[in-house]
Every structure is written in structure tokens, then in C-alpha cells.
Design a protein around this motif. Structure first.
Motif, PDB file in Angstrom:
ATOM      1  N   TYR A  10     -64.314  62.874  65.616  1.00  0.00           N
ATOM      2  CA  TYR A  10     -64.647  61.611  66.279  1.00  0.00           C
ATOM      3  C   TYR A  10     -64.419  61.725  67.786  1.00  0.00           C
ATOM      4  O   TYR A  10     -65.275  61.356  68.587  1.00  0.00           O
ATOM      5  N   LEU A  11     -63.266  62.266  68.182  1.00  0.00           N
ATOM      6  CA  LEU A  11     -62.961  62.412  69.610  1.00  0.00           C
ATOM      7  C   LEU A  11     -63.924  63.380  70.286  1.00  0.00           C
ATOM      8  O   LEU A  11     -64.332  63.160  71.432  1.00  0.00           O
ATOM      9  N   SER A  12     -64.323  64.429  69.571  1.00  0.00           N
ATOM     10  CA  SER A  12     -65.313  65.365  70.128  1.00  0.00           C
ATOM     11  C   SER A  12     -66.646  64.669  70.349  1.00  0.00           C
ATOM     12  O   SER A  12     -67.305  64.876  71.369  1.00  0.00           O
ATOM     13  N   GLY A  13     -67.052  63.841  69.395  1.00  0.00           N
ATOM     14  CA  GLY A  13     -68.302  63.107  69.529  1.00  0.00           C
ATOM     15  C   GLY A  13     -68.276  62.140  70.700  1.00  0.00           C
ATOM     16  O   GLY A  13     -69.256  62.029  71.457  1.00  0.00           O
ATOM     17  N   VAL A  14     -67.166  61.447  70.867  1.00  0.00           N
ATOM     18  CA  VAL A  14     -67.031  60.517  71.987  1.00  0.00           C
ATOM     19  C   VAL A  14     -67.067  61.277  73.316  1.00  0.00           C
ATOM     20  O   VAL A  14     -67.723  60.853  74.274  1.00  0.00           O
ATOM     21  N   GLU A  15     -66.378  62.418  73.363  1.00  0.00           N
ATOM     22  CA  GLU A  15     -66.366  63.242  74.578  1.00  0.00           C
ATOM     23  C   GLU A  15     -67.774  63.754  74.898  1.00  0.00           C
ATOM     24  O   GLU A  15     -68.220  63.685  76.049  1.00  0.00           O
ATOM     25  N   LEU A  16     -68.481  64.231  73.888  1.00  0.00           N
ATOM     26  CA  LEU A  16     -69.846  64.721  74.102  1.00  0.00           C
ATOM     27  C   LEU A  16     -70.749  63.619  74.647  1.00  0.00           C
ATOM     28  O   LEU A  16     -71.523  63.846  75.574  1.00  0.00           O
ATOM     29  N   GLU A  17     -70.649  62.430  74.060  1.00  0.00           N
ATOM     30  CA  GLU A  17     -71.490  61.329  74.528  1.00  0.00           C
ATOM     31  C   GLU A  17     -71.180  60.997  75.983  1.00  0.00           C
ATOM     32  O   GLU A  17     -72.078  60.728  76.775  1.00  0.00           O
ATOM     33  N   ARG A  18     -69.899  61.041  76.333  1.00  0.00           N
ATOM     34  CA  ARG A  18     -69.509  60.701  77.707  1.00  0.00           C
ATOM     35  C   ARG A  18     -70.076  61.706  78.712  1.00  0.00           C
ATOM     36  O   ARG A  18     -70.582  61.308  79.764  1.00  0.00           O
ATOM     37  N   TYR A  19     -69.968  62.990  78.385  1.00  0.00           N
ATOM     38  CA  TYR A  19     -70.322  64.010  79.367  1.00  0.00           C
ATOM     39  C   TYR A  19     -71.775  64.477  79.285  1.00  0.00           C
ATOM     40  O   TYR A  19     -72.369  64.815  80.301  1.00  0.00           O
ATOM     41  N   LEU A  20     -72.371  64.508  78.085  1.00  0.00           N
ATOM     42  CA  LEU A  20     -73.723  65.030  77.941  1.00  0.00           C
ATOM     43  C   LEU A  20     -74.754  63.971  77.554  1.00  0.00           C
ATOM     44  O   LEU A  20     -75.940  64.272  77.517  1.00  0.00           O
ATOM     45  N   ALA A  34     -68.634  66.866  86.108  1.00  0.00           N
ATOM     46  CA  ALA A  34     -67.423  66.661  86.913  1.00  0.00           C
ATOM     47  C   ALA A  34     -67.321  65.218  87.397  1.00  0.00           C
ATOM     48  O   ALA A  34     -66.223  64.664  87.489  1.00  0.00           O
ATOM     49  N   ALA A  35     -68.455  64.589  87.666  1.00  0.00           N
ATOM     50  CA  ALA A  35     -68.439  63.195  88.121  1.00  0.00           C
ATOM     51  C   ALA A  35     -67.972  62.254  87.016  1.00  0.00           C
ATOM     52  O   ALA A  35     -67.481  61.162  87.305  1.00  0.00           O
ATOM     53  N   GLN A  36     -68.103  62.670  85.759  1.00  0.00           N
ATOM     54  CA  GLN A  36     -67.661  61.843  84.634  1.00  0.00           C
ATOM     55  C   GLN A  36     -66.190  62.051  84.279  1.00  0.00           C
ATOM     56  O   GLN A  36     -65.649  61.308  83.477  1.00  0.00           O
ATOM     57  N   LEU A  37     -65.563  63.055  84.879  1.00  0.00           N
ATOM     58  CA  LEU A  37     -64.147  63.318  84.602  1.00  0.00           C
ATOM     59  C   LEU A  37     -63.284  62.164  85.097  1.00  0.00           C
ATOM     60  O   LEU A  37     -63.686  61.426  85.998  1.00  0.00           O
ATOM     61  N   PRO A  38     -62.078  62.019  84.530  1.00  0.00           N
ATOM     62  CA  PRO A  38     -61.154  61.020  85.064  1.00  0.00           C
ATOM     63  C   PRO A  38     -60.911  61.268  86.551  1.00  0.00           C
ATOM     64  O   PRO A  38     -60.969  62.402  87.029  1.00  0.00           O
ATOM     65  N   THR A  39     -60.638  60.238  87.285  1.00  0.00           N
ATOM     66  CA  THR A  39     -60.516  60.308  88.742  1.00  0.00           C
ATOM     67  C   THR A  39     -59.534  61.384  89.205  1.00  0.00           C
ATOM     68  O   THR A  39     -59.782  62.074  90.188  1.00  0.00           O
ATOM     69  N   LEU A  40     -58.432  61.555  88.518  1.00  0.00           N
ATOM     70  CA  LEU A  40     -57.433  62.546  88.936  1.00  0.00           C
ATOM     71  C   LEU A  40     -57.955  63.975  88.844  1.00  0.00           C
ATOM     72  O   LEU A  40     -57.492  64.855  89.550  1.00  0.00           O
ATOM     73  N   ASP A  41     -58.930  64.219  87.952  1.00  0.00           N
ATOM     74  CA  ASP A  41     -59.444  65.571  87.765  1.00  0.00           C
ATOM     75  C   ASP A  41     -60.712  65.853  88.566  1.00  0.00           C
ATOM     76  O   ASP A  41     -61.187  66.972  88.596  1.00  0.00           O
ATOM     77  N   GLN A  42     -61.299  64.872  89.221  1.00  0.00           N
ATOM     78  CA  GLN A  42     -62.596  65.063  89.850  1.00  0.00           C
ATOM     79  C   GLN A  42     -62.567  65.940  91.088  1.00  0.00           C
ATOM     80  O   GLN A  42     -63.487  66.698  91.321  1.00  0.00           O
ATOM     81  N   ARG A  43     -61.562  65.834  91.891  1.00  0.00           N
ATOM     82  CA  ARG A  43     -61.581  66.548  93.177  1.00  0.00           C
ATOM     83  C   ARG A  43     -60.401  67.509  93.319  1.00  0.00           C
ATOM     84  O   ARG A  43     -59.705  67.508  94.314  1.00  0.00           O
TER      85      ARG A  43
END
Length: 175
Positions: A10-20, A34-43
Motif C-alpha cells: 500500500y505504501l509503495s503504491g501511494v509513493e508511486l502515485e505521488r512521484y510518477l 525531486a520537486a515532489q520530495l518533502p521540503t527538507l530533502d529537496q535542496r
């Protein structure tokens, strides 16, 4: 019957939908992900490494395919297996949700089985009307009957429990 989805799937499916996204074959570049990553990980300096690790994991599980950009840039697209996992994840319910829904259905069934028919007579502006109401108690039936009144001058004259040889109580025309 499709296999039961685990929490990790389930978590993999949610992650895939968010990023792809949800569409098969649509390319997403490393910058898009990278733009979809949480703010702390983006830059951070590790952003590209983090994106490549995620993409490698998706490709290894068969949920994504490599889709290089027009100038050879890194990119990935959702595979049909990934789309199927996302579709399952969107309809997945946790065991706690399934149990809660079953309990609510059982409570509703018990309530419906305990409900009784009541009759009510409403004095309307244009005459009287007899209605049947299904409720647990006579108080609840009277409340429902009052809610069916249209004008403030209308009244609920009588409410009684329905029986086999049902009859209307005598009405005082003056009310």
C-alpha cells in the motif's frame, strides 16, 4: 480474487502515485521527482542520490521503467504493474477500517430490526393526514412527525404504535 494488499505494498503504491503519477508510460525526470520530495530533502546534496535510490527500487520491483530524456537525462515512467499496484492501493482498506464498517453495519441491522411502525395523524391547513413512521421509540416517532409539518399552524394530533387490528383514535375536531 486479487491478492490482499500488505501495508508495505500500500505504501509503495501511494509513493508511486505521488512521484510518477497514475498514467503508464508518462516520463518523469529526476527534477520532477525531486520537486515532489518533502521540503527538507529537496535542496540537499543527497537529493539526486535519494531519487536514484527510489527509482532503482521501483525498477527492481518492476513498478517503473527507465525513460531517458531527449538529451539522455535521467527519467522514469510507470509500468503496467505499477499502475495496477496504484489502483489496488486506491481501493485498499486497512483491517481496522473493515472491522469498523462491519460493526457499523451490524449496529444498523440491529437498530432496523428493533424499529417499530408508528402511526401519526397530522392536522394540516387543508385537512388531516395519517402517516406511518418507522422508529425505535414513540418519542422518536413524534419528533419525526413534527419534522414533516410544513407550517407553524399545523399540529401532530396523535402518535400510536401500529398493531394488527389497527384503528385510529377518536379525534377531537377542535384539537
Amino acid at each position: 480474487m486479487p491478492k490482499r494488499l500488505t501495508r508495505a505494498d500500500y505504501l509503495s503504491g501511494v509513493e508511486l502515485e505521488r512521484y510518477l503519477g497514475r498514467e503508464v508510460g508518462v516520463r518523469r525526470s529526476a527534477a520532477d521527482i525531486a520537486a515532489q520530495l518533502p521540503t527538507l530533502d529537496q535542496r540537499t546534496p543527497q537529493t539526486q542520490t535519494l531519487v536514484r535510490k527510489m527509482a532503482t527500487r521501483w525498477i527492481a520491483s518492476g513498478l517503473a521503467i527507465e525513460a531517458p530524456g531527449p538529451r539522455g537525462g535521467a527519467g522514469w515512467a510507470l509500468s503496467p504493474a505499477g499502475a495496477a499496484l496504484i489502483a489496488q492501493a486506491l481501493v485498499w482498506k486497512s483491517p481496522a477500517t473493515v472491522k469498523a464498517e462491519a460493526r457499523a453495519a451490524a449496529v444498523a441491522a440491529r437498530r432496523e430490526a428493533a424499529e417499530v411502525d408508528y402511526h401519526a395523524i397530522l392536522r394540516r391547513l387543508d385537512g388531516t393526514e395519517r402517516i406511518t413512521i418507522r422508529a425505535l421509540t414513540i418519542q422518536e416517532a413524534a419528533t419525526i412527525a413534527r419534522q414533516r409539518l410544513r407550517f407553524t399552524s399545523e399540529r401532530v394530533v396523535a402518535v400510536w404504535e401500529a398493531a394488527a387490528g389497527d384503528f385510529a383514535p377518536a379525534l377531537d375536531p377542535e384539537g
